[in-house]
Design a protein around this motif. Sequence first.
Motif, PDB file in Angstrom:
ATOM      1  N   LEU A  94       5.088  -0.651  10.266  1.00 53.20           N
ATOM      2  CA  LEU A  94       3.850  -0.485   9.488  1.00 53.20           C
ATOM      3  C   LEU A  94       2.624  -1.025  10.219  1.00 53.20           C
ATOM      4  CD1 LEU A  94       5.315  -1.427   6.005  1.00 53.20           C
ATOM      5  CD2 LEU A  94       4.238   0.761   6.568  1.00 53.20           C
ATOM      6  N   THR A  95       2.809  -1.479  11.438  1.00 54.74           N
ATOM      7  CA  THR A  95       1.712  -2.021  12.235  1.00 54.74           C
ATOM      8  C   THR A  95       1.165  -0.942  13.158  1.00 54.74           C
ATOM      9  OG1 THR A  95       2.665  -4.246  12.178  1.00 54.74           O
ATOM     10  CG2 THR A  95       1.078  -3.795  13.925  1.00 54.74           C
ATOM     11  N   ARG A  96      -0.151  -0.814  13.174  1.00 53.73           N
ATOM     12  CA  ARG A  96      -0.815   0.185  14.006  1.00 53.73           C
ATOM     13  C   ARG A  96      -1.937  -0.484  14.793  1.00 53.73           C
ATOM     14  NH1 ARG A  96       3.002   2.347  12.523  1.00 53.73           N
ATOM     15  NH2 ARG A  96       3.307   4.289  11.374  1.00 53.73           N
ATOM     16  N   ASP A  97      -2.110  -0.087  16.050  1.00 48.63           N
ATOM     17  CA  ASP A  97      -3.160  -0.653  16.893  1.00 48.63           C
ATOM     18  C   ASP A  97      -4.376   0.261  16.936  1.00 48.63           C
ATOM     19  OD1 ASP A  97      -1.956  -3.037  17.796  1.00 48.63           O
ATOM     20  OD2 ASP A  97      -0.657  -1.872  19.126  1.00 48.63           O
ATOM     21  N   GLY A  98      -5.542  -0.369  16.901  1.00 48.39           N
ATOM     22  CA  GLY A  98      -6.795   0.330  17.174  1.00 48.39           C
ATOM     23  C   GLY A  98      -7.071   1.464  16.225  1.00 48.39           C
ATOM     24  N   GLY A  99      -7.699   2.493  16.765  1.00 49.24           N
ATOM     25  CA  GLY A  99      -8.060   3.636  15.933  1.00 49.24           C
ATOM     26  C   GLY A  99      -9.401   3.417  15.256  1.00 49.24           C
ATOM     27  N   ARG A 100      -9.844   4.445  14.596  1.00 46.76           N
ATOM     28  CA  ARG A 100     -11.156   4.415  13.961  1.00 46.76           C
ATOM     29  C   ARG A 100     -11.245   3.329  12.883  1.00 46.76           C
ATOM     30  NH1 ARG A 100     -12.719   9.844  11.032  1.00 46.76           N
ATOM     31  NH2 ARG A 100     -10.961   9.114   9.752  1.00 46.76           N
ATOM     32  N   THR A 108       2.108  -0.441  -4.945  1.00 46.93           N
ATOM     33  CA  THR A 108       3.397  -0.543  -5.616  1.00 46.93           C
ATOM     34  C   THR A 108       3.944  -1.948  -5.456  1.00 46.93           C
ATOM     35  OG1 THR A 108       5.576   0.507  -5.812  1.00 46.93           O
ATOM     36  CG2 THR A 108       4.752   0.162  -3.592  1.00 46.93           C
ATOM     37  N   VAL A 109       4.913  -2.295  -6.285  1.00 44.64           N
ATOM     38  CA  VAL A 109       5.552  -3.601  -6.259  1.00 44.64           C
ATOM     39  C   VAL A 109       6.965  -3.447  -5.704  1.00 44.64           C
ATOM     40  CG1 VAL A 109       6.341  -5.582  -7.625  1.00 44.64           C
ATOM     41  CG2 VAL A 109       4.194  -4.431  -8.216  1.00 44.64           C
ATOM     42  N   LEU A 110       7.258  -4.200  -4.645  1.00 46.86           N
ATOM     43  CA  LEU A 110       8.582  -4.181  -4.027  1.00 46.86           C
ATOM     44  C   LEU A 110       9.225  -5.555  -4.166  1.00 46.86           C
ATOM     45  CD1 LEU A 110       7.661  -2.453  -0.614  1.00 46.86           C
ATOM     46  CD2 LEU A 110       8.369  -1.347  -2.746  1.00 46.86           C
ATOM     47  N   PRO A 111      10.541  -5.622  -4.233  1.00 47.12           N
ATOM     48  CA  PRO A 111      11.191  -6.937  -4.278  1.00 47.12           C
ATOM     49  C   PRO A 111      11.012  -7.667  -2.956  1.00 47.12           C
ATOM     50  CG  PRO A 111      12.816  -5.210  -3.974  1.00 47.12           C
ATOM     51  CD  PRO A 111      11.514  -4.514  -4.233  1.00 47.12           C
ATOM     52  N   ALA A 112      10.952  -8.994  -3.020  1.00 49.47           N
ATOM     53  CA  ALA A 112      10.900  -9.792  -1.797  1.00 49.47           C
ATOM     54  C   ALA A 112      12.211  -9.629  -1.042  1.00 49.47           C
ATOM     55  CB  ALA A 112      10.669 -11.261  -2.145  1.00 49.47           C
ATOM     56  N   PRO A 113      12.203  -9.838   0.276  1.00 50.06           N
ATOM     57  CA  PRO A 113      13.455  -9.751   1.040  1.00 50.06           C
ATOM     58  C   PRO A 113      14.485 -10.743   0.515  1.00 50.06           C
ATOM     59  CG  PRO A 113      11.562  -9.832   2.506  1.00 50.06           C
ATOM     60  CD  PRO A 113      11.044 -10.129   1.143  1.00 50.06           C
ATOM     61  N   MET A 114      15.729 -10.391   0.680  1.00 50.25           N
ATOM     62  CA  MET A 114      16.841 -11.234   0.215  1.00 50.25           C
ATOM     63  C   MET A 114      17.850 -11.427   1.331  1.00 50.25           C
ATOM     64  SD  MET A 114      16.787 -12.174  -3.095  1.00 50.25           S
ATOM     65  CE  MET A 114      15.838 -11.776  -4.577  1.00 50.25           C
ATOM     66  N   GLY A 115      18.481 -12.587   1.318  1.00 49.73           N
ATOM     67  CA  GLY A 115      19.593 -12.843   2.223  1.00 49.73           C
ATOM     68  C   GLY A 115      20.904 -12.727   1.475  1.00 49.73           C
ATOM     69  N   ASN A 138       0.864  -1.175   0.000  1.00 54.41           N
ATOM     70  CA  ASN A 138       0.000   0.000   0.000  1.00 54.41           C
ATOM     71  C   ASN A 138       0.902   1.227   0.000  1.00 54.41           C
ATOM     72  OD1 ASN A 138      -1.548   2.259   1.021  1.00 54.41           O
ATOM     73  ND2 ASN A 138      -3.135   0.799   1.638  1.00 54.41           N
ATOM     74  N   ARG A 139       0.917   1.942  -1.110  1.00 54.93           N
ATOM     75  CA  ARG A 139       1.856   3.064  -1.249  1.00 54.93           C
ATOM     76  C   ARG A 139       1.598   4.158  -0.210  1.00 54.93           C
ATOM     77  NH1 ARG A 139       4.885   4.721  -5.731  1.00 54.93           N
ATOM     78  NH2 ARG A 139       3.699   3.373  -7.147  1.00 54.93           N
ATOM     79  N   LYS A 140       0.335   4.419   0.083  1.00 52.08           N
ATOM     80  CA  LYS A 140      -0.008   5.472   1.038  1.00 52.08           C
ATOM     81  C   LYS A 140       0.514   5.126   2.435  1.00 52.08           C
ATOM     82  CE  LYS A 140      -3.977   7.990   2.911  1.00 52.08           C
ATOM     83  NZ  LYS A 140      -5.470   8.146   2.876  1.00 52.08           N
ATOM     84  N   LEU A 141       0.318   3.868   2.868  1.00 48.91           N
ATOM     85  CA  LEU A 141       0.778   3.465   4.200  1.00 48.91           C
ATOM     86  C   LEU A 141       2.300   3.436   4.258  1.00 48.91           C
ATOM     87  CD1 LEU A 141      -1.751   0.596   5.047  1.00 48.91           C
ATOM     88  CD2 LEU A 141      -1.868   3.029   5.656  1.00 48.91           C
ATOM     89  N   LEU A 142       2.926   3.025   3.168  1.00 48.60           N
ATOM     90  CA  LEU A 142       4.387   2.981   3.118  1.00 48.60           C
ATOM     91  C   LEU A 142       4.965   4.391   3.230  1.00 48.60           C
ATOM     92  CD1 LEU A 142       6.568   0.746   2.688  1.00 48.60           C
ATOM     93  CD2 LEU A 142       6.545   1.354   0.277  1.00 48.60           C
ATOM     94  N   ARG A 143       4.314   5.308   2.554  1.00 51.96           N
ATOM     95  CA  ARG A 143       4.782   6.699   2.561  1.00 51.96           C
ATOM     96  C   ARG A 143       4.609   7.326   3.948  1.00 51.96           C
ATOM     97  NH1 ARG A 143       2.593   8.264  -2.387  1.00 51.96           N
ATOM     98  NH2 ARG A 143       0.634   8.646  -1.321  1.00 51.96           N
ATOM     99  N   ARG A 145      -6.104  -2.856   5.826  1.00 54.15           N
ATOM    100  CA  ARG A 145      -5.868  -3.709   6.995  1.00 54.15           C
ATOM    101  C   ARG A 145      -4.463  -4.305   6.975  1.00 54.15           C
ATOM    102  NH1 ARG A 145      -8.375  -5.820  11.195  1.00 54.15           N
ATOM    103  NH2 ARG A 145      -8.161  -8.014  11.785  1.00 54.15           N
ATOM    104  N   TYR A 146      -3.915  -4.519   5.789  1.00 55.97           N
ATOM    105  CA  TYR A 146      -2.555  -5.041   5.641  1.00 55.97           C
ATOM    106  C   TYR A 146      -1.758  -4.074   4.779  1.00 55.97           C
ATOM    107  CZ  TYR A 146      -5.771  -9.005   6.170  1.00 55.97           C
ATOM    108  OH  TYR A 146      -6.798  -9.824   6.554  1.00 55.97           O
ATOM    109  N   ALA A 147      -0.570  -3.701   5.248  1.00 58.16           N
ATOM    110  CA  ALA A 147       0.250  -2.771   4.478  1.00 58.16           C
ATOM    111  C   ALA A 147       0.967  -3.454   3.328  1.00 58.16           C
ATOM    112  CB  ALA A 147       1.273  -2.098   5.398  1.00 58.16           C
ATOM    113  N   MET A 148       1.316  -4.735   3.510  1.00 52.90           N
ATOM    114  CA  MET A 148       2.041  -5.479   2.475  1.00 52.90           C
ATOM    115  C   MET A 148       1.509  -6.919   2.419  1.00 52.90           C
ATOM    116  SD  MET A 148       6.020  -4.387   3.256  1.00 52.90           S
ATOM    117  CE  MET A 148       5.960  -4.952   4.961  1.00 52.90           C
ATOM    118  N   VAL A 149       1.552  -7.483   1.200  1.00 50.30           N
ATOM    119  CA  VAL A 149       1.197  -8.891   1.021  1.00 50.30           C
ATOM    120  C   VAL A 149       2.218  -9.527   0.085  1.00 50.30           C
ATOM    121  CG1 VAL A 149      -0.600 -10.545   0.413  1.00 50.30           C
ATOM    122  CG2 VAL A 149      -1.250  -8.268   1.190  1.00 50.30           C
ATOM    123  N   PRO A 150       2.943 -10.584   0.511  1.00 47.96           N
ATOM    124  CA  PRO A 150       3.825 -11.314  -0.408  1.00 47.96           C
ATOM    125  C   PRO A 150       2.983 -12.166  -1.364  1.00 47.96           C
ATOM    126  CG  PRO A 150       4.437 -11.650   1.904  1.00 47.96           C
ATOM    127  CD  PRO A 150       3.063 -11.072   1.891  1.00 47.96           C
TER     128      PRO A 150
END
Length: 436
Positions: free
Chosen positions: A186-192, A300-307, A155-160, A275-280
């Motif tokens: 990116l995790t938020r509790d409660g609120g409206r 937006t599309v982001l790369p998956a995490p890398m090791g 979610n670009r808005k939440l990421l920003r 409800r979710y900021a990111m989904v793999p």
Amino acid sequence: MRRRTFLGAAAAPVLAAAPVLAGCSGGSKASGPRRPLRFQSLAWQAESVRANKALVAEWNRQHPRSPVEYVQGAWPTVHDQLLTAFEGGEAPDIIHDASDDLADFAYGGYLADLTGLLPDRLAADIPRHSLRTGTFQGRLYGVPFLQEPRVLIANRKLLRAASRVRVPTPDRPWSWAEFRAAAKKLTRDGGRDGHQYGVAWPLKEPVSATLNLALSTGGRLFHRRADGRAEVRFEAADQVVPRTVHDQVHADGSAARATLGMGGSDTLPGFFAGRYAMVPLGFSYRQQIVQQAPKGFEWTVLPAPMGSAHAQGVSPQTLSIAADCPRKEEAMAFLAFLLRPENMARLALGDWMLPTGTEALRDPRLRVVKYGWATGTALAGTLRAAPAQSVRGYPEWKDKIATPGLQEYYSGAIGPTELRNRLVEDGNLVLARYQR
């Protein structure tokens, strides 16, 4: 969707489909030498089906003496349907499947060895690491042509709005530790608007996602012993990804527990609602997002995490020729036509996936920023054969051992020691039956 169930397909539909597919072994004398070659396609999205049918029609116009008949298959039943057709001598001539479904057919002698049939152009165009996904015991049985990296849809808005969260790029992806930290922020509790989770993991079918992403940390899980037999080891590099997911759910609270039993499509309404900021998700899910997202929704599309390994496992879609096909050279000629760079790019666009061919990957339509195409093409060089590609018995290990084991681990029902015992001890008992 593209997630496939290889075992347990109903018998009645399989048997009903077999006469439609008859062609490979029966068409020499009885129906004449110029009967159409049967091409079973698993395309299912409207754009993809149109592209496949259009290419078959184009081939038939150009090659009236070597016609091809389009036959519609289905991902959920393809393994059992093909097995029934092979054993009955009624398989299609040209077979669309996935590389992680080919091992039993290749070892069973049902597929033609394409090593000497593959045109030089295709052999040079498709990278060796991609060709290895369709290679078993040194022989090529499936030509990989479409592939799908796993990415983060965000979610670009939440990421920003999140403070101090670096936006990853293909050149500088998040490490798994950074990803875990970003999900917390990116995790938020409660609120409206209720609880906002940093990430939603749709892990109804957890095995391929876990294994393929673990390749980024050097995890392989399957190893070859000195005698050539495969065995399972659950080493430190294999544990990074599952431990991250588990801890996001149970320690950090940054991943939604309710999504663990969902498929990818099931998470989209919650994603659109914030409800979710990111989904793999797999790269092709972008089409559903384009079609279903509410007006004005920014993503937006982001790369998956890398090791440290900076790689991701993948099981490309493949094209094979049945061993019983009486006109293998003609079948390969059609296959080569279908996989010309312009045609491969056309098929990739129809399926919202990436082509394996280097020439097709240069197509400007696959390199635009819109809908994350450029991010996907930038990740193509990191894709490697999934660790389980050539392991006999993998489907049974996956369904009976790994799927329930990972599901219970992610849900918190068992711990890491019990997970290891199941994957390794129980898993090796399964594999041993296929390697005697």
